[in-house]
Design a protein around this motif. Structure first.
Motif, PDB file in Angstrom:
ATOM      1  N   PRO A  46      -0.083  53.396  80.092  1.00 47.27           N
ATOM      2  CA  PRO A  46      -0.276  54.617  79.298  1.00 47.27           C
ATOM      3  C   PRO A  46      -1.328  55.530  79.893  1.00 47.27           C
ATOM      4  O   PRO A  46      -2.304  55.077  80.509  1.00 47.27           O
ATOM      5  CB  PRO A  46      -0.706  54.079  77.926  1.00 47.27           C
ATOM      6  N   ARG A  47      -1.101  56.828  79.717  1.00 50.91           N
ATOM      7  CA  ARG A  47      -2.043  57.848  80.173  1.00 50.91           C
ATOM      8  C   ARG A  47      -2.216  58.862  79.049  1.00 50.91           C
ATOM      9  O   ARG A  47      -1.367  59.666  78.768  1.00 50.91           O
ATOM     10  CB  ARG A  47      -1.499  58.533  81.440  1.00 50.91           C
ATOM     11  N   ASN A  48      -3.377  58.755  78.348  1.00 53.96           N
ATOM     12  CA  ASN A  48      -3.646  59.620  77.186  1.00 53.96           C
ATOM     13  C   ASN A  48      -2.520  59.540  76.154  1.00 53.96           C
ATOM     14  O   ASN A  48      -2.069  60.554  75.629  1.00 53.96           O
ATOM     15  CB  ASN A  48      -3.853  61.074  77.628  1.00 53.96           C
ATOM     16  N   LEU A  49      -2.070  58.325  75.874  1.00 53.93           N
ATOM     17  CA  LEU A  49      -1.023  58.120  74.881  1.00 53.93           C
ATOM     18  C   LEU A  49      -1.562  58.498  73.501  1.00 53.93           C
ATOM     19  O   LEU A  49      -2.543  57.907  73.041  1.00 53.93           O
ATOM     20  CB  LEU A  49      -0.569  56.662  74.895  1.00 53.93           C
ATOM     21  N   PRO A  50      -0.937  59.470  72.821  1.00 54.09           N
ATOM     22  CA  PRO A  50      -1.448  59.881  71.506  1.00 54.09           C
ATOM     23  C   PRO A  50      -1.129  58.833  70.435  1.00 54.09           C
ATOM     24  O   PRO A  50       0.033  58.558  70.152  1.00 54.09           O
ATOM     25  CB  PRO A  50      -0.710  61.192  71.238  1.00 54.09           C
ATOM     26  N   ILE A  51      -2.158  58.235  69.873  1.00 54.17           N
ATOM     27  CA  ILE A  51      -1.970  57.255  68.814  1.00 54.17           C
ATOM     28  C   ILE A  51      -2.891  57.584  67.645  1.00 54.17           C
ATOM     29  O   ILE A  51      -3.867  58.320  67.788  1.00 54.17           O
ATOM     30  CB  ILE A  51      -2.243  55.813  69.296  1.00 54.17           C
ATOM     31  N   GLU A  68     -10.401  54.818  73.733  1.00 51.84           N
ATOM     32  CA  GLU A  68     -10.422  56.072  74.498  1.00 51.84           C
ATOM     33  C   GLU A  68     -11.225  55.952  75.787  1.00 51.84           C
ATOM     34  O   GLU A  68     -11.091  56.795  76.676  1.00 51.84           O
ATOM     35  CB  GLU A  68     -10.986  57.201  73.640  1.00 51.84           C
ATOM     36  N   SER A  69     -12.063  54.931  75.904  1.00 53.56           N
ATOM     37  CA  SER A  69     -12.987  54.845  77.039  1.00 53.56           C
ATOM     38  C   SER A  69     -12.280  54.729  78.378  1.00 53.56           C
ATOM     39  O   SER A  69     -12.760  55.231  79.391  1.00 53.56           O
ATOM     40  CB  SER A  69     -13.934  53.652  76.847  1.00 53.56           C
ATOM     41  N   ALA A  70     -11.116  54.084  78.404  1.00 54.75           N
ATOM     42  CA  ALA A  70     -10.409  53.879  79.675  1.00 54.75           C
ATOM     43  C   ALA A  70      -9.434  55.005  79.998  1.00 54.75           C
ATOM     44  O   ALA A  70      -8.802  54.983  81.058  1.00 54.75           O
ATOM     45  CB  ALA A  70      -9.656  52.550  79.630  1.00 54.75           C
ATOM     46  N   GLY A  71      -9.290  55.966  79.119  1.00 58.36           N
ATOM     47  CA  GLY A  71      -8.391  57.091  79.373  1.00 58.36           C
ATOM     48  C   GLY A  71      -6.928  56.789  79.121  1.00 58.36           C
ATOM     49  O   GLY A  71      -6.060  57.611  79.434  1.00 58.36           O
ATOM     50  N   LYS A  72      -6.641  55.622  78.546  1.00 53.98           N
ATOM     51  CA  LYS A  72      -5.253  55.271  78.293  1.00 53.98           C
ATOM     52  C   LYS A  72      -4.731  55.819  76.970  1.00 53.98           C
ATOM     53  O   LYS A  72      -3.526  56.000  76.792  1.00 53.98           O
ATOM     54  CB  LYS A  72      -5.087  53.740  78.305  1.00 53.98           C
ATOM     55  N   PHE A  73      -5.647  56.068  76.027  1.00 54.28           N
ATOM     56  CA  PHE A  73      -5.230  56.491  74.693  1.00 54.28           C
ATOM     57  C   PHE A  73      -5.974  57.746  74.257  1.00 54.28           C
ATOM     58  O   PHE A  73      -7.144  57.939  74.599  1.00 54.28           O
ATOM     59  CB  PHE A  73      -5.477  55.372  73.671  1.00 54.28           C
ATOM     60  N   ASP A  74      -5.270  58.565  73.514  1.00 53.09           N
ATOM     61  CA  ASP A  74      -5.872  59.726  72.852  1.00 53.09           C
ATOM     62  C   ASP A  74      -5.782  59.443  71.351  1.00 53.09           C
ATOM     63  O   ASP A  74      -4.708  59.538  70.755  1.00 53.09           O
ATOM     64  CB  ASP A  74      -5.104  60.996  73.222  1.00 53.09           C
ATOM     65  N   VAL A  75      -6.910  59.067  70.756  1.00 48.77           N
ATOM     66  CA  VAL A  75      -6.914  58.513  69.401  1.00 48.77           C
ATOM     67  C   VAL A  75      -7.254  59.587  68.377  1.00 48.77           C
ATOM     68  O   VAL A  75      -8.211  60.356  68.554  1.00 48.77           O
ATOM     69  CB  VAL A  75      -7.915  57.345  69.290  1.00 48.77           C
ATOM     70  N   THR A  76      -6.486  59.623  67.308  1.00 44.36           N
ATOM     71  CA  THR A  76      -6.746  60.499  66.157  1.00 44.36           C
ATOM     72  C   THR A  76      -6.880  59.631  64.910  1.00 44.36           C
ATOM     73  O   THR A  76      -6.074  58.728  64.683  1.00 44.36           O
ATOM     74  CB  THR A  76      -5.605  61.502  65.947  1.00 44.36           C
ATOM     75  N   THR A  77      -7.906  59.908  64.108  1.00 38.92           N
ATOM     76  CA  THR A  77      -8.132  59.155  62.880  1.00 38.92           C
ATOM     77  C   THR A  77      -7.392  59.820  61.724  1.00 38.92           C
ATOM     78  O   THR A  77      -7.463  61.041  61.548  1.00 38.92           O
ATOM     79  CB  THR A  77      -9.630  59.083  62.558  1.00 38.92           C
ATOM     80  N   ALA A 265      13.575  59.549  78.770  1.00 37.93           N
ATOM     81  CA  ALA A 265      14.571  58.777  78.027  1.00 37.93           C
ATOM     82  C   ALA A 265      14.238  57.294  78.021  1.00 37.93           C
ATOM     83  O   ALA A 265      14.355  56.625  76.996  1.00 37.93           O
ATOM     84  CB  ALA A 265      15.953  58.998  78.631  1.00 37.93           C
ATOM     85  N   SER A 266      13.820  56.757  79.172  1.00 46.74           N
ATOM     86  CA  SER A 266      13.486  55.338  79.250  1.00 46.74           C
ATOM     87  C   SER A 266      11.991  55.107  79.445  1.00 46.74           C
ATOM     88  O   SER A 266      11.425  54.185  78.870  1.00 46.74           O
ATOM     89  CB  SER A 266      14.268  54.672  80.385  1.00 46.74           C
ATOM     90  N   ILE A 267      11.351  55.931  80.263  1.00 48.11           N
ATOM     91  CA  ILE A 267       9.904  55.836  80.476  1.00 48.11           C
ATOM     92  C   ILE A 267       9.257  57.093  79.899  1.00 48.11           C
ATOM     93  O   ILE A 267       9.472  58.193  80.415  1.00 48.11           O
ATOM     94  CB  ILE A 267       9.560  55.716  81.973  1.00 48.11           C
ATOM     95  N   PRO A 268       8.474  56.976  78.822  1.00 46.30           N
ATOM     96  CA  PRO A 268       7.835  58.160  78.237  1.00 46.30           C
ATOM     97  C   PRO A 268       6.934  58.866  79.243  1.00 46.30           C
ATOM     98  O   PRO A 268       6.401  58.242  80.166  1.00 46.30           O
ATOM     99  CB  PRO A 268       7.023  57.582  77.064  1.00 46.30           C
ATOM    100  N   TRP A 269       6.777  60.171  79.058  1.00 47.89           N
ATOM    101  CA  TRP A 269       5.977  60.959  79.989  1.00 47.89           C
ATOM    102  C   TRP A 269       4.528  60.480  80.047  1.00 47.89           C
ATOM    103  O   TRP A 269       3.866  60.612  81.071  1.00 47.89           O
ATOM    104  CB  TRP A 269       6.031  62.431  79.597  1.00 47.89           C
ATOM    105  N   THR A 270       4.028  59.926  78.943  1.00 49.68           N
ATOM    106  CA  THR A 270       2.650  59.429  78.927  1.00 49.68           C
ATOM    107  C   THR A 270       2.492  58.132  79.713  1.00 49.68           C
ATOM    108  O   THR A 270       1.381  57.617  79.843  1.00 49.68           O
ATOM    109  CB  THR A 270       2.187  59.195  77.479  1.00 49.68           C
TER     110      THR A 270
END
Length: 363
Positions: A46-51, A68-77, A265-270
């Motif tokens: 994942p690269r900035n996967l919005p979760i 968020e520290s590793a840059g893999k997730f973009d977290v919203t509460t 379609a198979s691999i998400p852009w993130t």
């Protein structure tokens, strides 16, 4: 006068170079495609996967910061599980985590792709293991249909539309009657593209319904979705065929081999490298994948970007076909098959005339 030489051609330097060229081209193509496919799909992360995340603030904040520290997730509460679910259904979030007294629960959307769902399940499992909490059961708020349990149908549909569109575009662009380019011919060509898009949509809808794909979606919306994707693909290819001849149809091969892979379609852009993700979003296959997925599973999601992408390809492609024909037959380009010679349509008397001379004399 002898038209053909009775002496057989010898295998000389020219043919050796041709053979070497074919071998080198084939090897280079294989290397580039292999590098591309393994580069984007070998080990996607994942690269900035919005979760989203929901739970007691004292527990949410450290978990969000760590993710968020590793840059893999973009977290919203989110304030509640219902708000998180609504965000997932609107595709503002690919999934999320719900922190409860019984452990961390992965909230996923199976219809949004297996990679985001599997990633969130892994994150929840690792968090529960660290906290010595019992493993929890993931909550799938947008599951895949039973008829499409592995989610592969979307990619297959895109490949079918891409391949069929490239064949149709080449045929429409090169087998038109041998007539002067004109507004009438241009309108006829555009009308043929629209007619093909409608027929293509009906065929895709028919064979997908046989296997139950889209059984729970709006049939009318799906039909126009498939029609727009087909027009975007055939229109853009036809525009290039009009400008550059049969070589323009190679665009269809690009859509089929490259575009479908980075379409999301198979691999998400993130989960793709940034360049391929950006390119994939602005190809008709990418816009098509997003629109099909939303039509099938995410009716609350926004389609603005996908419609803009597909509209540009369909509009610019058909406009190129129309304008080229209005400009007139400046280079005397004609069809690959002399349709007029097969089916004479001019004059009431069937007398012989030299069509090639007439074609050459046209301005």
């Amino acid at each position: 006068m002898t038209l053909l030489s009775a002496e057989p051609l010898s295998f000389g330097t020219h043919y050796r170079r041709l053979l070497i060229g074919v071998v080198v081209l084939g090897a280079l193509t294989q290397f580039l495609l292999g590098t591309f496919y393994l580069g984007v799909g070998h080990s996607p992360e994942p690269r900035n996967l919005p979760i989203g995340i929901v739970g007691p603030p004292a527990q949410v904040e450290p978990v969000a910061a760590q993710l968020e520290s590793a840059g893999k997730f973009d977290v919203t509460t989110y304030s509640s599980p219902e708000a998180l679910t609504a965000a997932i259904k609107a595709r503002d979030a690919a999934g999320g985590l719900e922190i409860t007294s019984g452990g961390v629960v992965a909230v996923v959307a199976g219809a949004g792709g297996t990679l985001p769902a599997a990633t969130l399940k892994t994150v929840a499992a690792e968090a529960n293991q660290r906290n010595n909490s019992p493993q929890t059961i993931p909550r799938d708020v947008v599951p895949l249909a039973q008829s499409d349990i592995n989610g592969a149908s979307l990619g297959y549909i895109l490949q079918v539309i891409s391949l069929g569109g490239s064949i149709a575009s080449l045929g429409l662009g090169r087998l038109m009657p041998r007539v002067r380019q004109s507004l009438r011919r241009g309108l006829g060509h555009v009308a043929a593209l629209i007619a093909y898009a409608l027929v293509s949509a009906a065929i895709v809808l028919a064979f997908s319904s046989i296997y139950g794909v889209g059984s729970g979606a709006d049939t009318g919306e799906l039909f126009w979705t498939y029609a727009l994707i087909s027009l975007a693909i055939t229109g853009s290819i036809s525009g290039l065929v009009t400008l550059f001849g049969p070589v323009g149809s190679l665009t269809g091969g690009f859509y089929f081999l490259i575009g479908a892979t980075i379409s999301g379609a198979s691999i998400p852009w993130t989960f793709l490298p940034h360049f391929w993700a950006l390119l994939g979003q602005w190809l008709p296959t990418g816009g098509g994948a997003q629109l099909i997925r939303n039509s099938l599973y995410f009716p609350a999601a926004s389609n603005t970007t996908a419609l803009l992408c597909l509209g540009l390809y369909a509009g610019i492609g058909t406009l190129l076909v129309l304008v080229w024909n209005i400009m007139g037959n400046r280079d005397s380009r004609t069809s690959a098959i002399d349709v007029d010679a097969l089916y004479p349509v001019t004059g009431e008397h069937h007398h012989h005339h030299d069509t090639s001379t007439e074609a050459e004399s046209q301005p």
